[in-house]
Write an enzyme that holds these catalytic residues in place. Structure first.
Site, PDB file in Angstrom:
ATOM      1  N   ASP A  69      39.489  41.550  18.208  1.00 18.42           N
ATOM      2  CA  ASP A  69      39.654  40.612  19.318  1.00 18.42           C
ATOM      3  C   ASP A  69      40.749  41.105  20.259  1.00 18.42           C
ATOM      4  OD1 ASP A  69      38.842  37.750  20.233  1.00 18.42           O
ATOM      5  OD2 ASP A  69      41.032  37.779  20.379  1.00 18.42           O
TER       6      ASP A  69
ATOM      7  N   ASP B 136      35.985  42.389  33.000  1.00 18.99           N
ATOM      8  CA  ASP B 136      34.780  43.078  32.530  1.00 18.99           C
ATOM      9  C   ASP B 136      35.041  44.566  32.340  1.00 18.99           C
ATOM     10  OD1 ASP B 136      33.461  40.682  32.599  1.00 18.99           O
ATOM     11  OD2 ASP B 136      32.355  41.101  34.457  1.00 18.99           O
TER      12      ASP B 136
ATOM     13  N   HIS C  97      37.738  38.250  36.985  1.00 17.34           N
ATOM     14  CA  HIS C  97      36.777  38.538  35.920  1.00 17.34           C
ATOM     15  C   HIS C  97      36.150  39.925  36.047  1.00 17.34           C
ATOM     16  CE1 HIS C  97      36.705  34.647  33.820  1.00 17.34           C
ATOM     17  NE2 HIS C  97      36.973  34.121  35.010  1.00 17.34           N
TER      18      HIS C  97
ATOM     19  N   GLU D 182      35.621  38.277  24.246  1.00 19.39           N
ATOM     20  CA  GLU D 182      36.394  39.505  24.042  1.00 19.39           C
ATOM     21  C   GLU D 182      36.436  39.912  22.575  1.00 19.39           C
ATOM     22  OE1 GLU D 182      39.324  36.002  24.278  1.00 19.39           O
ATOM     23  OE2 GLU D 182      37.464  36.647  25.246  1.00 19.39           O
TER      24      GLU D 182
ATOM     25  N   ASN E  14      41.968  38.102  32.903  1.00 19.39           N
ATOM     26  CA  ASN E  14      41.054  37.432  33.840  1.00 19.39           C
ATOM     27  C   ASN E  14      41.806  36.589  34.857  1.00 19.39           C
ATOM     28  OD1 ASN E  14      38.595  38.411  32.812  1.00 19.39           O
ATOM     29  ND2 ASN E  14      38.555  36.862  31.207  1.00 19.39           N
TER      30      ASN E  14
END
Length: 247
Positions: free
Chosen positions: A122, A139, A135, A165, A130
């Site tokens: 994680d 990404d 975002h 994530e 973000n």
């Protein structure tokens, strides 16, 4: 891979040419045999002109048709293969999606006399990426992490995005000592990523939890155990690995 590639690969073209030549050869043989039988029945026998027509006509008329048909069928087969592959991949990162990853790991974990280790990874403080950069940059960070995960494992291992994530790695036929080395190498490789959204340095790190099995086990059971250890890694300050103690 996030879309269909329309161009056929080299192997597909080789198969098209082989198939065309084979079908043309069969057509010529059938044409020659039919011509010989017909001319033997209705005339004194086959002559050179008739034999030439029997050979040339299937090539001139049938060749282009067979070639065009072969291209169409091969393109359809290639597209179906790509669609089947795309259905197993995460559209953003290119690794296995959760459904495909879970199904494949489930199958491997249910095999008797086989061991393995599941790692759940994680990204730390990912919401701040973000919130700070948007975002689209988030990404990009996920793509970088996925690339590092894929590069850090062997070809026999599985890498998947479990959602958001969170990623998973399944290491078949590996003990805990080997899995710990892989996990720590992956953690270090992600920490070494030079992620510079908008030219600003943004360090990336991950926390990793793991679980092992030496007998058949359901995916949800081994995932639940690995996820609990991931929580322990987060509680210990993040950017670390939490695995069960090797026996």
């Amino acid at each position: 891979m996030t879309g269909l590639a329309t161009a056929l690969p080299k192997q597909a073209w080789l198969w098209i040419f082989r198939k065309t030549l084979m079908m043309m050869g069969i057509s010529v043989v059938v044409s020659v045999v039919a011509t010989i039988l017909l001319m033997a029945s209705f005339s004194r026998g086959v002559d050179m002109a008739g034999l030439a027509v029997a050979i040339v006509m299937p090539i001139i008329l049938g060749g282009p048709m067979i070639f065009t048909f072969s291209i169409g069928t091969e393109r359809m087969r290639h597209a179906n293969m790509q669609l089947a592959l795309l259905a197993t991949l995460d559209g953003l990162t290119g690794v296995l999606n959760r459904r495909a990853f879970a199904a494949t790991v489930e199958k491997l974990c249910s095999t008797p006399h086989r061991r393995g280790v599941l790692l759940v990874i994680d990204a730390d403080h990912f919401k701040s990426v973000n919130d700070r950069f948007g975002h689209d940059q988030g990404d990009e960070a996920l793509r970088n992490i996925a690339q590092a995960l894929s590069a850090g494992v062997s070809k026999s291992s599985l890498v998947g995005r479990l959602g958001g994530e969170e990623f998973g790695i399944y290491l078949p036929d590996m003990d805990l000592a080997g899995a710990e080395n892989v996990a720590d190498e992956v953690r270090r490789s992600i920490a070494a990523i030079h992620f510079l959204p908008e030219g600003i340095s943004c360090p990336l790190s991950v926390s990793i939890g793991g679980a092992s099995h030496e007998k058949p086990v359901a995916f949800r059971a081994i995932y639940r155990e690995a996820d609990q250890r991931l929580y322990s890694a987060k509680q210990r300050g993040r950017d670390c690995v939490a695995l069960p103690q090797a026996a």
